[in-house]
Design an enzyme around this catalytic site. Sequence first.
Site, PDB file in Angstrom:
ATOM      1  N   HIS A  51      55.079 -13.401  42.736  1.00  0.00           N
ATOM      2  CA  HIS A  51      56.106 -13.784  41.599  1.00  0.00           C
ATOM      3  C   HIS A  51      55.496 -13.860  40.221  1.00  0.00           C
ATOM      4  O   HIS A  51      54.705 -14.667  39.842  1.00  0.00           O
ATOM      5  CB  HIS A  51      56.653 -15.130  42.033  1.00  0.00           C
ATOM      6  CG  HIS A  51      57.641 -15.700  41.318  1.00  0.00           C
ATOM      7  ND1 HIS A  51      58.483 -16.635  41.290  1.00  0.00           N
ATOM      8  CD2 HIS A  51      58.296 -15.074  40.116  1.00  0.00           C
ATOM      9  CE1 HIS A  51      59.366 -17.030  40.601  1.00  0.00           C
ATOM     10  NE2 HIS A  51      59.475 -16.193  39.711  1.00  0.00           N
ATOM     11  N   HIS A  86      56.441 -12.100  36.228  1.00  0.00           N
ATOM     12  CA  HIS A  86      57.365 -11.472  35.253  1.00  0.00           C
ATOM     13  C   HIS A  86      56.566 -10.880  34.062  1.00  0.00           C
ATOM     14  O   HIS A  86      55.532 -11.450  33.713  1.00  0.00           O
ATOM     15  CB  HIS A  86      58.481 -12.262  34.930  1.00  0.00           C
ATOM     16  CG  HIS A  86      58.924 -13.232  35.820  1.00  0.00           C
ATOM     17  ND1 HIS A  86      59.968 -12.268  36.781  1.00  0.00           N
ATOM     18  CD2 HIS A  86      59.041 -14.267  36.221  1.00  0.00           C
ATOM     19  CE1 HIS A  86      60.581 -13.410  37.518  1.00  0.00           C
ATOM     20  NE2 HIS A  86      59.959 -14.274  37.198  1.00  0.00           N
ATOM     21  N   HIS A  96      67.026 -15.244  42.068  1.00  0.00           N
ATOM     22  CA  HIS A  96      66.495 -15.997  40.695  1.00  0.00           C
ATOM     23  C   HIS A  96      67.360 -15.802  39.770  1.00  0.00           C
ATOM     24  O   HIS A  96      67.754 -14.830  39.501  1.00  0.00           O
ATOM     25  CB  HIS A  96      64.995 -15.120  40.487  1.00  0.00           C
ATOM     26  CG  HIS A  96      64.190 -15.675  39.588  1.00  0.00           C
ATOM     27  ND1 HIS A  96      64.398 -16.231  38.478  1.00  0.00           N
ATOM     28  CD2 HIS A  96      62.741 -15.441  39.762  1.00  0.00           C
ATOM     29  CE1 HIS A  96      63.280 -16.607  37.782  1.00  0.00           C
ATOM     30  NE2 HIS A  96      62.496 -16.418  38.652  1.00  0.00           N
ATOM     31  N   HIS A 120      59.961 -20.870  43.209  1.00  0.00           N
ATOM     32  CA  HIS A 120      59.785 -22.051  42.597  1.00  0.00           C
ATOM     33  C   HIS A 120      59.619 -23.200  43.714  1.00  0.00           C
ATOM     34  O   HIS A 120      60.209 -24.281  43.756  1.00  0.00           O
ATOM     35  CB  HIS A 120      60.955 -22.512  41.745  1.00  0.00           C
ATOM     36  CG  HIS A 120      61.195 -21.401  40.664  1.00  0.00           C
ATOM     37  ND1 HIS A 120      62.174 -20.726  40.727  1.00  0.00           N
ATOM     38  CD2 HIS A 120      60.478 -20.850  39.629  1.00  0.00           C
ATOM     39  CE1 HIS A 120      62.219 -19.857  39.787  1.00  0.00           C
ATOM     40  NE2 HIS A 120      61.139 -19.697  39.460  1.00  0.00           N
ATOM     41  N   GLU A 142      53.844 -17.242  39.266  1.00  0.00           N
ATOM     42  CA  GLU A 142      54.646 -17.043  38.107  1.00  0.00           C
ATOM     43  C   GLU A 142      53.768 -17.117  36.704  1.00  0.00           C
ATOM     44  O   GLU A 142      54.304 -18.065  35.770  1.00  0.00           O
ATOM     45  CB  GLU A 142      56.009 -17.868  38.054  1.00  0.00           C
ATOM     46  CG  GLU A 142      56.960 -17.483  37.458  1.00  0.00           C
ATOM     47  CD  GLU A 142      58.291 -18.315  37.549  1.00  0.00           C
ATOM     48  OE1 GLU A 142      58.118 -19.217  37.847  1.00  0.00           O
ATOM     49  OE2 GLU A 142      59.410 -17.545  37.043  1.00  0.00           O
TER      50      GLU A 142
END
Length: 342
Positions: free
Chosen positions: A6, A8, A176, A221, A282
């Site tokens: 995960h 970005h 998401h 999460h 993340e």
Amino acid sequence: MIIDCHGHYTTSPRQHEGWRGEQIEAHKAGKPPPPRPRITDDEIRESIANGQLKVQRERGTDLTIFSPRAAGMGHHLGDATTSEAWASACNELIHRVCSLFPKNFIGVAMLPQSARVSPNNCIAEIDRCINEYGFVGVNLNPDPSGGHWQDSPLSDRYWYPIYEKMVEYDIPAMIHVSASCNPTHHTTGAHYLNGDTAGFNQLMTSSVFKDFPAIKFIIPHGGGAVPYHWGRYRGLAQDAKLGLLSDLMLNNVFFDTCVYHLPGQELLAKVIPVDNILFASEMIGAVRGIDPETGHHYDDTKRYIDQLPLSAADKAKIFEGNARRVYGRLSTTIEKQSVRAV
Ligand SMILES: [Zn+2]
């Protein structure tokens, strides 16, 4: 190998998100968008070398499954046409990152969703990202209206065109949401966790897993509120005569480890079977600070897994094995991209 499932592209060159602002302004004014900005390979290299790659090296992880910035997807902005152009630009940039750093990043697609527009309009982009870019998954936004929940729940056949593609390509979807435009729901403090929790609950009360026995979803999460309230969901499933929650969900639903303190990770690992947990951080995302109680970044989640009372074999599942199983195309893609890196 340590696979972070995960990540970005939160550090993309400034002109990328700059164009998005111009695109939306042009849309509001009823004008065509300006041409896309030029982004050089060096600019991409710099943004990654000083960002996610640096963090990978500092924390001792190897590979990040990488997608466009989630809050930046903004499916509630503009219309289907602006979403299509924006998703295309974002995915292309992820592909360029993965081409420049093939050992460190493998792509996941953002979808050109738009509030109250049939997900059928996402199919061409899924095809493109899998076939041309070699991506291994998608991010599916269960609330393209950005905090107003105006689309059908994930249990509805409305979403089936995407589910059919996921099964056809053997790609999972991470559920998401994007930014919240509802001021009562803070994007990363409430909307994200609500989206995770609501997504799980919608799937639980559906026939999606009967209709698509091989489909796989990742709830990010740490699963939102789900692991903490596992007893509630077990009881709800029982009262609704759906059978055992574990039988109902755990062939198809997986949880990542984006939980930013040790007690949360301990609970996740205690409640959810180890086969259903995928390592993720993340990093450079929602929470970027250092925890004064530990002296380490909140999102340095590897440290928490390292401290869990699990066997080395179980930790290897969390760090690597489960990701390779859930992302059906991952192992082949790792091989292909490492050849390219030589
Ligand atoms: Zn995310």
